[in-house]
Write a protein that holds these residues in place. Sequence first.
Motif, PDB file in Angstrom:
ATOM      1  N   GLN A 135       3.894   1.646  -1.241  1.00  0.00           N
ATOM      2  CA  GLN A 135       4.474   1.855  -2.563  1.00  0.00           C
ATOM      3  C   GLN A 135       3.443   2.402  -3.546  1.00  0.00           C
ATOM      4  OE1 GLN A 135       7.388  -1.282  -4.020  1.00  0.00           O
ATOM      5  NE2 GLN A 135       6.427  -2.368  -2.320  1.00  0.00           N
ATOM      6  N   GLN A 136       2.263   1.814  -3.548  1.00  0.00           N
ATOM      7  CA  GLN A 136       1.241   2.224  -4.510  1.00  0.00           C
ATOM      8  C   GLN A 136       0.801   3.661  -4.281  1.00  0.00           C
ATOM      9  OE1 GLN A 136      -2.366   2.733  -3.944  1.00  0.00           O
ATOM     10  NE2 GLN A 136      -2.510   3.266  -6.123  1.00  0.00           N
ATOM     11  N   ARG A 137       0.538   4.008  -3.037  1.00  0.00           N
ATOM     12  CA  ARG A 137       0.026   5.348  -2.755  1.00  0.00           C
ATOM     13  C   ARG A 137       1.089   6.426  -2.885  1.00  0.00           C
ATOM     14  NH1 ARG A 137      -4.636   4.337   1.959  1.00  0.00           N
ATOM     15  NH2 ARG A 137      -5.871   2.922   0.643  1.00  0.00           N
ATOM     16  N   THR A 148       0.837  -1.205   0.000  1.00  0.00           N
ATOM     17  CA  THR A 148       0.000   0.000   0.000  1.00  0.00           C
ATOM     18  C   THR A 148       0.865   1.246   0.000  1.00  0.00           C
ATOM     19  OG1 THR A 148      -1.745  -1.171   1.197  1.00  0.00           O
ATOM     20  CG2 THR A 148      -1.805   1.236   1.257  1.00  0.00           C
ATOM     21  N   ARG A 179       1.689   6.872  -6.753  1.00  0.00           N
ATOM     22  CA  ARG A 179       0.573   7.542  -7.421  1.00  0.00           C
ATOM     23  C   ARG A 179       0.523   9.027  -7.053  1.00  0.00           C
ATOM     24  NH1 ARG A 179      -2.353   8.137 -11.838  1.00  0.00           N
ATOM     25  NH2 ARG A 179      -4.485   8.814 -11.433  1.00  0.00           N
TER      26      ARG A 179
END
Length: 253
Positions: free
Chosen positions: A106-108, A104, A111
């Motif tokens: 890394q993704q947030r 989570t 983005r």
Amino acid sequence: MRGALVTGASRGIGRAAAIALSGRGERVAVHYGRAREEAERTLSLLHGEGHVLVGGDLSDPEAARRIVEEAEAGLGQVNVLVNNAGIAPGPATDHRVDEVDYATWQQRVARMLAVDLTAPANLSYLVARSLIARDAPGVIVNVGSRGAFRGEPGAPAYAAAKAGLHALGQSMAVALAPHGIAVASVAPGFVATERQQEKLTGADGDALRAQSPFGRVGTAEEIADAILYLTSPGAQWASGTILDLNGASHLRS
């Protein structure tokens, strides 16, 4: 008549900025990510004629190129860029280091940096190069944040992106001044936009208002007023500035 591209103009600060710019007589390209109906509502609120809608995910470099090209084709030229689109802290984007798992995180983080920093960097490049090719003056205004200075523990990538955006603006201000292009940033505190109404009417509302000695939060129109000044031909000497707009809720040295 100047053309202005306002990103994230389907609501909030972007909508208010688009309305203010159109009221000064500028033709506006209203950018939206996914909320086309809201962007059409913005378009209907603009003064004058000749405005256009442009849509797409600004984190995609080719989409960013297309959006600038469509704005230029629709308006005839883009002299003003307002980099307003961004991902704000919230339940779906927060990534507190002591709460989220690594995937989570890394993704947030990725983005948020892509939308809040890389996208405006690419748009600034594209608009600046177009202005330079036409030997035309112009102005870029970045919508940063108070969070760049005080930190955002729930969304550290947001603070990092906004701090980077402020630094990008100052670097671009120096690089583009010889070409007659001004670059400035605004750093709003908490603003009463549509997506913040739940917070303001909920349990945290009083605490948010108490952050400012005025006992309230800012309005999108107040931020738009500052953008209107910074994009005016008479504000070129403000190039390189970062204008705090937080009602004295955070003072930096």
